[in-house]
Design an enzyme around this catalytic site. Structure first.
Site, mmCIF file in Angstrom:
data_model
loop_
_atom_site.group_PDB
_atom_site.id
_atom_site.type_symbol
_atom_site.label_atom_id
_atom_site.label_comp_id
_atom_site.label_asym_id
_atom_site.label_seq_id
_atom_site.Cartn_x
_atom_site.Cartn_y
_atom_site.Cartn_z
ATOM 1 C CE LYS A 181 -3.542 -2.415 -0.007
ATOM 2 N NZ LYS A 181 -4.089 -3.222 -1.284
HETATM 3 C C1 LIG Z 1 -9.905 -2.955 -2.013
HETATM 4 C C2 LIG Z 1 -9.283 -3.773 -0.757
HETATM 5 N N1 LIG Z 1 -9.949 -4.099 0.252
HETATM 6 C C3 LIG Z 1 -9.404 -4.727 1.451
HETATM 7 C C4 LIG Z 1 -8.233 -4.926 1.332
HETATM 8 C C5 LIG Z 1 -7.706 -5.921 2.602
HETATM 9 O O1 LIG Z 1 -6.778 -5.158 3.246
HETATM 10 P P1 LIG Z 1 -5.674 -5.795 4.377
HETATM 11 O O2 LIG Z 1 -4.675 -6.897 3.605
HETATM 12 O O3 LIG Z 1 -4.929 -4.915 4.991
HETATM 13 O O4 LIG Z 1 -6.743 -6.705 5.065
HETATM 14 C C6 LIG Z 1 -7.191 -4.988 0.438
HETATM 15 C C7 LIG Z 1 -5.724 -5.415 0.268
HETATM 16 O O5 LIG Z 1 -5.243 -5.562 -0.563
HETATM 17 C C8 LIG Z 1 -7.891 -4.219 -0.959
HETATM 18 O O6 LIG Z 1 -7.105 -4.041 -1.793
#
Ligand SMILES: Cc1ncc(COP(=O)(O)O)c(C=O)c1O
Length: 379
Positions: A181
């Site tokens: 990210k």
């Molecule tokens: C659109 C979206 N939502 C949710 C997430 C979930 O994030 P995390 O890995 O921090 O749980 C991601 C992760 O890549 C994502 O791209």
């Protein structure tokens, strides 16, 4: 040349802050977490940030804080990472997908309104690639039908649209600090909200419903704690927060560099046969988390392989969620259910995008995409 798909932006000051925490007493949630939370809230212009271990945790806890569970429906997009709809399933509710806009790949607000039933409890839009959905419009729809609006901001820390930033007019907004990210601590996340009551519930939920955290319990004299409600174990540690604090301070120059890279990509691909890309709505600021191009669906996988052979790191964000095995088998989805999302899922291909990418690397990517697609510029 080899162009990595992603490189992080941790600087010496972030590493020093992390080492400082390692040398201190509290590795888990404490004053450094609080410092990050305050900084993040100030950056976004919201009242509360609750630091967590992931965005996935944030989505789940936000829905649970709003009482969403079995028998409820939550409207969301199939053009997202599976975390968005998986977390709806984790609450026991049912994800209801609606199709997306062909120009932006964002959830179609008209389709959202058409999908509302008496069982609908919330809408979860995803600000895909960094471009925000029309939050004022979705807020009006949510208010008209008495629904909660929870933003998936995993791609959208730096975004603005119509003067609205993530978390400002929704009931809760969830962020990811996962390894790729725009700011990262490897794994991490947060929920932000302007509601004092929601923030209080989320703080309890993130740590088993305990009335005090470790730092509170062991600073000064020992205090007994209670379990006020049944919670989970998703609290952000001082270690994670230490890596993030400096990145929040540097967030705008990092965004500017990605914006410049995206403009160079757009320039390089404009008018090239066989390549298009999602538009950034005029007047909106995209967080520029991912730069994805759309190629002919029947050739996408071949181009994906060819680009890797040419030394260009690539990814796919995303194949439409409803066509993934679990969703097909659980809900009986098949091709044709959400044709726009399906077409985008079949044609999308993500290129390297991060501040450390050099001009020569960007040009190398452009040149090789053009060669791989085998197109000639239109005159
Ligand atoms: C659109 C979206 N939502 C949710 C997430 C979930 O994030 P995390 O890995 O921090 O749980 C991601 C992760 O890549 C994502 O791209």
């Amino acid at each position: 040349m080899k162009v990595e798909f992603y490189r992080h932006n941790l600087e010496e000051e972030d590493i020093s802050r992390l080492v400082e925490v390692c040398r201190d007493v509290f590795l888990t949630t404490g004053t450094v977490t609080k410092e990050f939370e305050e900084k993040f809230s100030a950056y976004l212009g919201v009242r509360h940030t609750i630091g967590l271990t992931s965005c996935t945790a944030g989505l789940q806890l936000a829905m649970l804080a709003f009482g969403i569970g079995p028998g409820d429906e939550v409207i969301t997009t199939p053009m997202t990472f599976a975390a968005t709809s998986n977390t709806v399933m984790h609450t026991g509710a049912t994800p209801v997908f609606v199709d997306v806009d062909p120009a932006t790949a964002l959830i179609d607000a008209d389709a959202v309104e058409r999908a509302i039933t008496p069982r609908t409890k919330a809408i979860i839009p995803v600000h895909l690639y960094g471009l925000m959905v029309d939050m004022r419009r979705l807020r009006a729809i949510a208010d008209r039908h008495g629904l909660k609006l929870i933003e998936d901001c995993a791609h959208a820390i730096e975004s603005v649209r119509d003067g609205v930033r993530p978390g400002q007019i929704s009931d809760a907004a969830c962020f990811s600090f996962y390894a790729t990210k725009t700011i990262t601590c490897g794994e991490g996340g947060a929920v932000v909200t302007n509601s004092d009551a929601t923030a209080e519930t989320l703080r309890l939920f993130r740590q088993h419903g305990m009335s005090s955290n470790a730092a509170d319990r062991y600073t000064g004299t020992y205090q007994h704690w209670d379990i006020e409600l049944l919670g989970w174990k998703y609290n952000m540690s001082n270690l994670q927060a230490a890596m993030l604090i400096g990145q929040v301070d540097r967030i705008e120059p990092l965004w500017q560099r990605r914006e410049d890279i995206c403009r160079r990509y757009e320039e390089g691909f404009r008018g090239v046969d066989g390549v298009s890309f999602p538009i950034v709505t005029p007047g909106a600021k995209s967080a520029r988390h991912l730069f994805t191009i759309w190629v002919e669906p029947s050739r996408r996988d071949e181009i994906l392989t060819d680009l890797q052979r040419r030394g260009v790191g690539v990814a796919v964000n995303y194949r439409a969620v409803h066509l993934l095995k679990y969703y097909r088998e659980t809900f009986g989805y098949s091709r044709g259910a959400f044709p726009v999302a399906e077409r985008i899922g079949d044609s999308t291909l993500t290129l390297p995008l991060y501040p450390k990418l050099t001009g020569a690397e960007v040009d190398y990517v452009i040149e090789n995409v053009r060669a791989s697609v085998g197109s000639i510029p239109r005159v």
